[in-house]
Structure formats: structure tokens, C-alpha cells
Design a protein around this motif. Structure first.
Motif, PDB file in Angstrom:
ATOM      1  N   CYS B 134       0.837  -1.219   0.000  1.00  0.00           N
ATOM      2  CA  CYS B 134       0.000   0.000   0.000  1.00  0.00           C
ATOM      3  C   CYS B 134       0.864   1.259   0.000  1.00  0.00           C
ATOM      4  O   CYS B 134       0.527   2.252  -0.660  1.00  0.00           O
ATOM      5  N   LEU B 135       1.962   1.214   0.746  1.00  0.00           N
ATOM      6  CA  LEU B 135       2.887   2.356   0.747  1.00  0.00           C
ATOM      7  C   LEU B 135       3.448   2.569  -0.662  1.00  0.00           C
ATOM      8  O   LEU B 135       3.477   3.699  -1.168  1.00  0.00           O
ATOM      9  N   GLU B 136       3.884   1.471  -1.282  1.00  0.00           N
ATOM     10  CA  GLU B 136       4.429   1.573  -2.643  1.00  0.00           C
ATOM     11  C   GLU B 136       3.391   2.139  -3.600  1.00  0.00           C
ATOM     12  O   GLU B 136       3.670   3.038  -4.390  1.00  0.00           O
ATOM     13  N   GLN B 137       2.182   1.597  -3.498  1.00  0.00           N
ATOM     14  CA  GLN B 137       1.115   2.009  -4.410  1.00  0.00           C
ATOM     15  C   GLN B 137       0.804   3.506  -4.289  1.00  0.00           C
ATOM     16  O   GLN B 137       0.405   4.134  -5.269  1.00  0.00           O
ATOM     17  N   SER B 138       1.012   4.047  -3.092  1.00  0.00           N
ATOM     18  CA  SER B 138       0.692   5.464  -2.917  1.00  0.00           C
ATOM     19  C   SER B 138       1.937   6.345  -3.005  1.00  0.00           C
ATOM     20  O   SER B 138       1.876   7.539  -2.706  1.00  0.00           O
ATOM     21  N   GLY B 139       3.044   5.753  -3.398  1.00  0.00           N
ATOM     22  CA  GLY B 139       4.266   6.538  -3.629  1.00  0.00           C
ATOM     23  C   GLY B 139       4.983   6.958  -2.368  1.00  0.00           C
ATOM     24  O   GLY B 139       5.668   7.983  -2.337  1.00  0.00           O
ATOM     25  N   LEU B 140       4.841   6.167  -1.319  1.00  0.00           N
ATOM     26  CA  LEU B 140       5.498   6.467  -0.048  1.00  0.00           C
ATOM     27  C   LEU B 140       6.609   5.436   0.206  1.00  0.00           C
ATOM     28  O   LEU B 140       6.518   4.299  -0.264  1.00  0.00           O
ATOM     29  N   PRO B 141       7.658   5.806   0.963  1.00  0.00           N
ATOM     30  CA  PRO B 141       8.775   4.882   1.227  1.00  0.00           C
ATOM     31  C   PRO B 141       8.356   3.737   2.159  1.00  0.00           C
ATOM     32  O   PRO B 141       7.648   3.957   3.141  1.00  0.00           O
ATOM     33  N   CYS B 142       8.819   2.533   1.822  1.00  0.00           N
ATOM     34  CA  CYS B 142       8.459   1.342   2.605  1.00  0.00           C
ATOM     35  C   CYS B 142       8.936   1.395   4.051  1.00  0.00           C
ATOM     36  O   CYS B 142       8.345   0.749   4.912  1.00  0.00           O
ATOM     37  N   ASP B 143      10.017   2.153   4.316  1.00  0.00           N
ATOM     38  CA  ASP B 143      10.523   2.151   5.699  1.00  0.00           C
ATOM     39  C   ASP B 143       9.619   2.961   6.643  1.00  0.00           C
ATOM     40  O   ASP B 143       9.922   3.090   7.823  1.00  0.00           O
ATOM     41  N   MET B 144       8.540   3.480   6.114  1.00  0.00           N
ATOM     42  CA  MET B 144       7.558   4.117   7.020  1.00  0.00           C
ATOM     43  C   MET B 144       6.990   3.104   8.004  1.00  0.00           C
ATOM     44  O   MET B 144       6.502   3.488   9.079  1.00  0.00           O
ATOM     45  N   ILE B 145       6.991   1.823   7.641  1.00  0.00           N
ATOM     46  CA  ILE B 145       6.513   0.796   8.576  1.00  0.00           C
ATOM     47  C   ILE B 145       7.354   0.807   9.845  1.00  0.00           C
ATOM     48  O   ILE B 145       6.818   0.795  10.959  1.00  0.00           O
ATOM     49  N   GLU B 146       8.670   0.854   9.662  1.00  0.00           N
ATOM     50  CA  GLU B 146       9.553   0.880  10.839  1.00  0.00           C
ATOM     51  C   GLU B 146       9.423   2.224  11.567  1.00  0.00           C
ATOM     52  O   GLU B 146       9.327   2.278  12.793  1.00  0.00           O
ATOM     53  N   ALA B 147       9.408   3.308  10.790  1.00  0.00           N
ATOM     54  CA  ALA B 147       9.335   4.640  11.411  1.00  0.00           C
ATOM     55  C   ALA B 147       8.046   4.798  12.213  1.00  0.00           C
ATOM     56  O   ALA B 147       8.009   5.522  13.224  1.00  0.00           O
ATOM     57  N   ALA B 148       6.993   4.115  11.775  1.00  0.00           N
ATOM     58  CA  ALA B 148       5.698   4.241  12.457  1.00  0.00           C
ATOM     59  C   ALA B 148       5.708   3.604  13.842  1.00  0.00           C
ATOM     60  O   ALA B 148       4.795   3.828  14.641  1.00  0.00           O
ATOM     61  N   GLN B 149       6.736   2.776  14.122  1.00  0.00           N
ATOM     62  CA  GLN B 149       6.823   2.119  15.438  1.00  0.00           C
ATOM     63  C   GLN B 149       7.528   2.982  16.474  1.00  0.00           C
ATOM     64  O   GLN B 149       7.781   2.523  17.602  1.00  0.00           O
ATOM     65  N   SER B 150       7.895   4.206  16.123  1.00  0.00           N
ATOM     66  CA  SER B 150       8.580   5.062  17.103  1.00  0.00           C
ATOM     67  C   SER B 150       7.637   5.381  18.265  1.00  0.00           C
ATOM     68  O   SER B 150       6.413   5.433  18.096  1.00  0.00           O
ATOM     69  N   ASP B 151       8.240   5.606  19.434  1.00  0.00           N
ATOM     70  CA  ASP B 151       7.419   5.929  20.605  1.00  0.00           C
ATOM     71  C   ASP B 151       6.574   7.167  20.349  1.00  0.00           C
ATOM     72  O   ASP B 151       5.413   7.235  20.756  1.00  0.00           O
ATOM     73  N   ASP B 152       7.173   8.127  19.678  1.00  0.00           N
ATOM     74  CA  ASP B 152       6.459   9.382  19.437  1.00  0.00           C
ATOM     75  C   ASP B 152       5.219   9.144  18.582  1.00  0.00           C
ATOM     76  O   ASP B 152       4.137   9.662  18.872  1.00  0.00           O
ATOM     77  N   ASN B 153       5.357   8.346  17.519  1.00  0.00           N
ATOM     78  CA  ASN B 153       4.216   8.096  16.633  1.00  0.00           C
ATOM     79  C   ASN B 153       3.132   7.275  17.330  1.00  0.00           C
ATOM     80  O   ASN B 153       1.941   7.552  17.198  1.00  0.00           O
ATOM     81  N   LYS B 154       3.570   6.266  18.095  1.00  0.00           N
ATOM     82  CA  LYS B 154       2.589   5.467  18.858  1.00  0.00           C
ATOM     83  C   LYS B 154       1.815   6.360  19.817  1.00  0.00           C
ATOM     84  O   LYS B 154       0.608   6.213  19.982  1.00  0.00           O
ATOM     85  N   ARG B 155       2.538   7.288  20.449  1.00  0.00           N
ATOM     86  CA  ARG B 155       1.918   8.181  21.422  1.00  0.00           C
ATOM     87  C   ARG B 155       0.886   9.073  20.737  1.00  0.00           C
ATOM     88  O   ARG B 155      -0.182   9.332  21.271  1.00  0.00           O
ATOM     89  N   ARG B 156       1.201   9.534  19.550  1.00  0.00           N
ATOM     90  CA  ARG B 156       0.257  10.409  18.842  1.00  0.00           C
ATOM     91  C   ARG B 156      -1.041   9.663  18.523  1.00  0.00           C
ATOM     92  O   ARG B 156      -2.137  10.220  18.650  1.00  0.00           O
ATOM     93  N   LEU B 157      -0.921   8.397  18.127  1.00  0.00           N
ATOM     94  CA  LEU B 157      -2.124   7.616  17.849  1.00  0.00           C
ATOM     95  C   LEU B 157      -2.925   7.393  19.133  1.00  0.00           C
ATOM     96  O   LEU B 157      -4.151   7.510  19.146  1.00  0.00           O
TER      97      LEU B 157
END
Lengths: 199, 199
Positions: B134-157
Motif C-alpha cells: 500500500c505504501l508503494e502504491q501510494s508513492g510512499l517509502p516502505c521504511d515508514m513501517i519501521e518509522a511508524a513504530q517510534s514511541d512518538d508516533n505510537k503516542r500520537r495515535l
């Protein structure tokens, strides 16, 4: 040609059924669809899925939202709204009388009168005085209250509840077109479209 | 002049959110209303009201109806529908990546891609392979999966979930216009009308 027809399943305790009851006739007429009014009781159906009262009481956030949403919808439709004191109201008496009254041409007027008293004026429809006034208002004899307590009439209402459950109904208002089920006042237009498109 | 705006609250596990996600953009554009996409999770909200899974599993009649209704609605809207195997799907990974992706101009495309994979193709969105596609299909970098696991991002959700609960949300999709809450795909048009009428 078969006459196009939908069944309108309603419980007098159901707030959103009030909206459908009040806006159903002109929409059905415009679509050329006949309507069979089917009073039933949600209590036994909710009990079968483990609820002892209205989901709007069990889930307070949903209940608060429902009243806000009802306020917006009734304002948009030009309908009065007055929240009754005891919710959900006991709708058994009203449903039994409706079951009987709908055998006459004035039954629909009676049902609308009950909804108007309950959610338009906030009155208690478990009170026979209120139901008697609704019978009078719709030109029906007051002794229908007593006649509605006959074993035969009670049995007919019970059979409607059993039929509703067997047909997969789980809330009100619902609309059926043959085996096709539509749930919620928001689906009224789609049920009418279905009746027209699948005759 | 303040820009007209609604917030669209969605959980990737929610079937009816799929409908709103797919039909939202043209309607909002036509109404001149901007949309803030707000991913959140229903799990903690359902748990707070005593549910351990989807209400469509807890109440089977409602679940059966929902799929029939989804079939009718997607056919009317010209959307594909393929029921995934495991329902409700675990939407935590997708929500975290969406939370991050929505900080970019391609976030909305990513969200639609996830909904299309899940309910259009019946794929498992808990699977990182699916989210990567889905990331590829929308033109976004695949490593967003890893970046999304950051404490900061989890906290925002997590904060979004807390905000949703504090604002009285109890289901998805929901729409908010200031303090005004609208629940359900059926209320999308009314939420847009409200934004226009109460600017």
C-alpha cells in the motif's frame, strides 16, 4: 402486475421509528409502493442477545449521541421533539392496540398519533389515558384498549415478534421487501428503491 | 474567511469506514469543505463499554445484516467488496503507518489503498507485506513501517484515541465539525451540510 409493497417494522419505544412513521407515507406514495405497518416488540429480541434494556441506556455515549442526532433530524424534518421521562417506554399496550387498530383504515393514523404523543409531546404511552386519547384523535373507539387484551390479539403480536426474529430483525425501524432486510430510518429510501427495482 | 473543515474519524477495521473513505473526497470538494483524516482505534473504546470484539461478532444477526447491507451499498457505489477471512482485522499497524503517512500529501492515497486491499481484495492488513504494498502504491517509502513504530508516533495515535473517547465517539466512521458529532457513513452528507451551514 403485483402491487409494490414494503413492510414497515416498528416498536413504539424506538426513537428512530418515530422519524420513519412520520415521513413514510408521502415517500411511499411518490414511489408507488404500498406499506404494511408491522408493530413488534424489541424487548424479547434484545433479551435474546443479552440486553435487558435499550442499547441507548447500556451505552451512554450512544444514548447522548442519539438524542443530539434526533434533535438535528427532527429539526430538519420540521417535527416536534420532546424527550419523555422514562426511557425506554413500555410499548406493549400501544403495540397491542396498534395490532388491532391496523385491521381498520384508521390504524396508521392511530400509530402516528401514538408517536406524536410520545416523542412530540413527551407523554407516557404506557398510560391507558394517553392511548385512549390517541384512539379518539384517530376516530377509533376507546374500547379497543380492552379488546386489544384478548388472547387472540396478544397471540398475533407475539407471532409478529417471532416472525421478526426469524427474519433476522435486530432493531427498529426495519423494512422488509420479500426476504430483503433494511435497518434504520436512513434506509427507508433504499428500501423503497429496492421495492421498485426488484418488483 | 475561515476554511470550512470536517474531521473524518476512521478505524481500518471498520467496514462502513471503507464506504466513507472511498466516497468522501468528491463530496467534500463539491461542498467546498476540507477534510482532516483522523485514524483511531475502536478497540480501546469498545473495551471501555465491555466489548472484547466487534459488535458484528457479538450480535450475529447484526453481523449478517451488515454484510448484506455492505454488499448492496458497494454495488450501488460501484466499489469492489471481498470479505476478509479474519474479522475484525487487527488495524493497529495500518493505523500507526497512516498516522505517520497523513503528515505527507500522500497520506490519503495510502489510507484508500489500505481500505481497497482490505475490503476490496479481502487481504489481511495486519500483514506488513500488505501495508508495504500500500505504501508503494501510494508513492510512499516502505521504511515508514519501521518509522511508524517510534514511541512518538505510537503516542500520537494513543492521544487520538483518547481525544475520540473524550469527544464522545463510540463507533466509526464518525465525523466532527467543531463539537458536533455525526456517526455513520449515512451521516457524511449531513456533516458536510453542517460544516457549510454553521461556518
Amino acid at each position: 402486475m403485483t402491487q409494490l409493497r414494503i413492510e414497515f417494522w416498528f416498536d413504539f419505544a424506538s426513537t428512530y421509528s418515530y422519524l420513519s412513521a412520520m415521513r413514510l407515507d408521502p415517500l411511499a406514495r411518490a414511489a408507488g409502493v404500498g406499506v404494511t405497518w408491522r408493530p413488534f416488540l424489541l424487548g424479547p429480541i434484545f433479551a435474546a442477545q443479552g440486553w435487558t434494556t435499550s442499547p441507548f441506556r447500556i451505552y451512554p455515549a450512544k444514548g447522548r449521541y442519539m438524542w443530539r442526532d434526533m434533535t438535528r433530524r427532527t429539526q430538519a424534518l420540521g417535527l416536534p421533539l420532546q424527550q419523555p421521562d422514562n426511557l425506554p417506554q413500555n410499548s406493549v399496550l400501544a403495540a397491542r392496540v396498534a395490532q388491532l387498530a391496523l385491521g381498520t383504515p384508521k390504524g396508521v393514523a392511530f400509530c402516528k398519533s401514538v408517536y406524536g404523543a410520545e416523542f412530540g409531546q413527551g407523554r407516557d404511552i404506557a398510560d391507558p389515558v394517553v392511548i385512549r386519547a390517541c384512539l379518539e384523535q384517530s376516530g377509533l373507539p376507546c374500547d379497543m384498549i380492552e379488546a386489544a387484551q384478548s388472547d387472540d390479539n396478544k397471540r398475533r403480536l407475539r407471532r409478529s415478534v417471532e416472525e421478526a426474529m426469524a427474519r433476522g430483525l435486530f432493531g427498529a425501524p426495519s423494512f422488509t421487501v420479500g426476504d430483503e432486510l433494511f435497518w434504520g430510518d436512513d434506509r427507508l429510501e433504499q428500501a423503497l428503491d429496492w421495492a421498485v427495482g426488484h418488483a
